[in-house]
Design an enzyme around this catalytic site. Structure first.
Site, PDB file in Angstrom:
ATOM      1  N   SER A 113       0.830  -1.212   0.000  1.00  0.00           N
ATOM      2  CA  SER A 113       0.000   0.000   0.000  1.00  0.00           C
ATOM      3  C   SER A 113       0.866   1.264   0.000  1.00  0.00           C
ATOM      4  CB  SER A 113      -0.980  -0.008   1.171  1.00  0.00           C
ATOM      5  OG  SER A 113      -0.319   0.157   2.394  1.00  0.00           O
ATOM      6  N   ASN A 114       2.041   1.199   0.604  1.00  0.00           N
ATOM      7  CA  ASN A 114       2.938   2.361   0.552  1.00  0.00           C
ATOM      8  C   ASN A 114       3.494   2.560  -0.857  1.00  0.00           C
ATOM      9  OD1 ASN A 114       3.390   3.822   3.231  1.00  0.00           O
ATOM     10  ND2 ASN A 114       3.454   1.668   3.854  1.00  0.00           N
ATOM     11  N   ILE A 167      16.010  -7.469   7.557  1.00  0.00           N
ATOM     12  CA  ILE A 167      17.017  -6.511   8.013  1.00  0.00           C
ATOM     13  C   ILE A 167      18.189  -6.577   7.040  1.00  0.00           C
ATOM     14  CG2 ILE A 167      18.545  -5.863   9.910  1.00  0.00           C
ATOM     15  CD1 ILE A 167      15.689  -5.781  10.829  1.00  0.00           C
ATOM     16  N   LEU A 168      18.568  -5.437   6.493  1.00  0.00           N
ATOM     17  CA  LEU A 168      19.708  -5.409   5.580  1.00  0.00           C
ATOM     18  C   LEU A 168      20.999  -5.321   6.393  1.00  0.00           C
ATOM     19  CD1 LEU A 168      18.082  -2.953   3.051  1.00  0.00           C
ATOM     20  CD2 LEU A 168      18.697  -5.351   2.582  1.00  0.00           C
ATOM     21  N   HIS A 172       8.658   3.326   9.098  1.00  0.00           N
ATOM     22  CA  HIS A 172       8.422   2.478  10.264  1.00  0.00           C
ATOM     23  C   HIS A 172       7.139   2.942  10.955  1.00  0.00           C
ATOM     24  CE1 HIS A 172       9.372  -0.201  13.545  1.00  0.00           C
ATOM     25  NE2 HIS A 172       9.104   0.777  14.384  1.00  0.00           N
TER      26      HIS A 172
HETATM   27  C1  GRF Z   1       3.801  -0.636   6.848  1.00  0.00           C
HETATM   28  O1  GRF Z   1       3.094  -0.542   8.044  1.00  0.00           O
HETATM   29  C2  GRF Z   1       5.221  -0.177   7.036  1.00  0.00           C
HETATM   30  O2  GRF Z   1       5.354   0.875   7.947  1.00  0.00           O
HETATM   31  C3  GRF Z   1       5.884  -1.408   7.567  1.00  0.00           C
HETATM   32  O3  GRF Z   1       5.303  -2.466   6.870  1.00  0.00           O
HETATM   33  C4  GRF Z   1       4.002  -2.091   6.424  1.00  0.00           C
HETATM   34  C5  GRF Z   1       3.961  -2.262   4.949  1.00  0.00           C
HETATM   35  O4  GRF Z   1       2.687  -2.071   4.410  1.00  0.00           O
HETATM   36  N1  GRF Z   1       7.324  -1.297   7.438  1.00  0.00           N
HETATM   37  P1  GRF Z   1       2.482  -2.031   2.849  1.00  0.00           P
HETATM   38  O5  GRF Z   1       3.097  -3.298   2.263  1.00  0.00           O
HETATM   39  O6  GRF Z   1       3.149  -0.794   2.308  1.00  0.00           O
HETATM   40  O7  GRF Z   1       0.996  -1.993   2.635  1.00  0.00           O
END
Ligand code: GRF
Length: 203
Positions: free
Chosen positions: A15-16, A94-95, A111
């Site tokens: 979703s991001n 974790i990279l 995060h």
């Molecule tokens: C988000 O809550 C982000 O902060 C975390 O993992 C989730 C990813 O969500 N690191 P999406 O795959 O972007 O929907």
């Protein structure tokens, strides 16, 4: 003018990533997603990217004997696509220092907590269990620690009576979808200046 190129690393829903693509499509995020790389072949994020005509790659940890070889394969794909900034958008690994040193100050992570509180997994559940009254999200540059790098920006949400990790996560996600494109826009416009562990936002 050529737009700066980013590579997005994902593991799941995406979703991001979708929010980044939507902001680019709306004309208010001056960059190009050159490639989306997932460590999971079944990640919905890959479908979203392919649907938008973005190059995708699956780099599975299982395909490599060592973490370093796995990370070298990711690095090779990013360089093949001439990526200038790596964005971790729900990338659930974790990279190591090996990768982070190759991309010093060129990796951004989102995060779902107000760092430095609640690092690592299930940050939203951690916040609910601790009893904090506000939480939120943090966009930061990645260093060799876990969720410890210089903070670019943060957004705050209330924690309400009766919240669970899930309800809080949903409230935070709305802000994530604003925070990540906003941070990337500042980066694309050259407005982020690193001073020690502080990120200054120039006018
Ligand atoms: C988000 O809550 C982000 O902060 C975390 O993992 C989730 C990813 O969500 N690191 P999406 O795959 O972007 O929907």
């Amino acid at each position: 003018m050529n737009k700066p190129k980013i590579g997005v690393l994902v593991s799941g829903r995406g979703s991001n990533l979708q929010s980044i693509m939507d902001h680019i499509a709306a004309g208010d995020l001056p960059l190009e997603v050159a490639v989306v790389i997932s460590d999971k072949a079944e990640a919905k994020a890959l479908e979203r990217a392919a649907g938008a005509g973005i190059a995708t790659a699956v780099v599975s940890r299982k395909a490599y004997d060592s973490k370093q070889e796995f990370e070298a394969a990711i690095d090779a794909s990013l360089r093949e696509h001439q990526v200038q900034l790596v964005v971790l958008a729900g990338f659930m690994r974790i990279l190591s220092g090996f990768f982070v040193q190759k991309w010093q100050h060129k990796i951004v992570n989102i995060h779902p907590a107000l760092l430095p509180s609640f690092t690592g997994l299930d940050a939203q559940g951690q916040a609910v269990r601790y009893g904090v009254k506000v939480s939120g999200c943090t966009v930061h540059f990645v260093d060799e620690g876990t969720d410890t790098g210089p903070i670019i920006l943060q957004k705050v949400v209330p924690v309400l009576n009766g919240d669970t990790g899930e309800t809080l996560a949903a409230r935070i996600l709305v802000e994530e979808h604003k925070a990540l494109p906003e941070a990337l826009r500042l980066w694309a416009l050259g407005k982020l200046q690193l001073e020690g562990r502080k990120v200054l936002i120039k006018d």
